[in-house]
Design an enzyme around this catalytic site. Sequence first.
Site, PDB file in Angstrom:
ATOM      1  N   CYS A 116       0.811  -1.223   0.000  1.00  0.00           N
ATOM      2  CA  CYS A 116       0.000   0.000   0.000  1.00  0.00           C
ATOM      3  C   CYS A 116       0.845   1.275   0.000  1.00  0.00           C
ATOM      4  O   CYS A 116       0.313   2.365  -0.220  1.00  0.00           O
ATOM      5  CB  CYS A 116      -0.941   0.006   1.203  1.00  0.00           C
ATOM      6  SG  CYS A 116      -2.136  -1.355   1.173  1.00  0.00           S
ATOM      7  N   HIS A 256      -3.355   7.105   2.810  1.00  0.00           N
ATOM      8  CA  HIS A 256      -3.753   5.806   2.279  1.00  0.00           C
ATOM      9  C   HIS A 256      -5.126   5.460   2.824  1.00  0.00           C
ATOM     10  O   HIS A 256      -5.415   5.656   4.002  1.00  0.00           O
ATOM     11  CB  HIS A 256      -2.730   4.748   2.680  1.00  0.00           C
ATOM     12  CG  HIS A 256      -3.154   3.356   2.352  1.00  0.00           C
ATOM     13  ND1 HIS A 256      -3.568   2.987   1.094  1.00  0.00           N
ATOM     14  CD2 HIS A 256      -3.254   2.240   3.121  1.00  0.00           C
ATOM     15  CE1 HIS A 256      -3.896   1.704   1.096  1.00  0.00           C
ATOM     16  NE2 HIS A 256      -3.717   1.234   2.319  1.00  0.00           N
ATOM     17  N   ASN A 286     -10.131  -0.008  -0.144  1.00  0.00           N
ATOM     18  CA  ASN A 286      -8.667   0.036  -0.195  1.00  0.00           C
ATOM     19  C   ASN A 286      -8.202  -0.542  -1.536  1.00  0.00           C
ATOM     20  O   ASN A 286      -8.258  -1.744  -1.747  1.00  0.00           O
ATOM     21  CB  ASN A 286      -8.098  -0.766   0.971  1.00  0.00           C
ATOM     22  CG  ASN A 286      -6.578  -0.757   1.013  1.00  0.00           C
ATOM     23  OD1 ASN A 286      -5.916  -0.259   0.099  1.00  0.00           O
ATOM     24  ND2 ASN A 286      -6.017  -1.311   2.073  1.00  0.00           N
TER      25      ASN A 286
END
Length: 337
Positions: A116, A256, A286
């Site tokens: 990520c 994020h 996500n």
Amino acid sequence: MKKITAAITGVGGYLPEYILDNEELSRMVDTSDEWIMTRIGIKTRHILKGEGKGTSSMAAKAVKDLLEKTGTDPMEVDLVICSTVTPDMLFPSTANLVADKAGMKNAFAFDLSAACSGFLFGLQTAATYIESGRCKKVVLIGADKMSSIIDYEDRTTCPIFGDGAGAVLLEPSKEGVGVLDSILHSDGSGAKHLYQKAGGSAYPATHETVDKKWHFVHQEGQPVFKAAVSHMADTAVELMERNHLTSEDIRFLVPHQANLRIIDATAARMGLTRDKCMINIECYGNTTAATLPLCLWDYESRLKKGDNLVLAAFGGGFTWGALYLKWAYDGATMTKG
């Protein structure tokens, strides 16, 4: 002589048409809209459908959107970097495939894997090529087809992830805008908490690895949550302090999009209210390496030249960091594709 910095001069994005909402997901696995919204903050996520469609198909559309918006000749692009953990295949690189699909025939291309944090690591990497004078136009992509490695019988992971792609163009500037500083970290001891066990050289695909579901994401929620909150916040605050930035100086935190509670905790440590946070987790989930560029894509019209942005991310492995970016143009002048 003024220092050359790497400025973002355009943003492109792509999201698959199919939307998987919490109601449909609750019919697939033991969960509910209330449970997901309370603990994660996600209502819907986009899923890429179609045989043979991989990350490169989304990334190529994001890049084409970017090149069209910025009026960039694909033959002028020097370098293509694709941050992803879901490449179409182990080789050739997804960046190589995207460069071909988008007509960037003069570029060299490679993939970057940092989970990520991939786009964040890629942004500093791309900036270094610009600052050195080696490249004049770099396309950086963050893209992941997370649905390809998610077990939709695992209620701890399947509500979290979605598919998508974002891309930015970086060019040299002497106006004091662009990538100004970054703090990046990794710690392999965290791998046991968030990983995909099989599919690499340690555990190549076999009937056994498939039967044991080793090709899916494995996550231990609590250790990952605690590490994400502390590491994202710590690096973001450290970055602010060493660049003498106050909360008033920052236009947006670009976090994020893993969990709304993590975003809120990071913002609170930085002294920022939620209206100073780029947030789209409720709609997209996500998307791993795509979360940061998709935030920039969504909020582009609100950005003005000189705006101070702090990008922060945390990913499996563990990887994490923060980056200080001064925006290079008035976003309202660009048309979202």
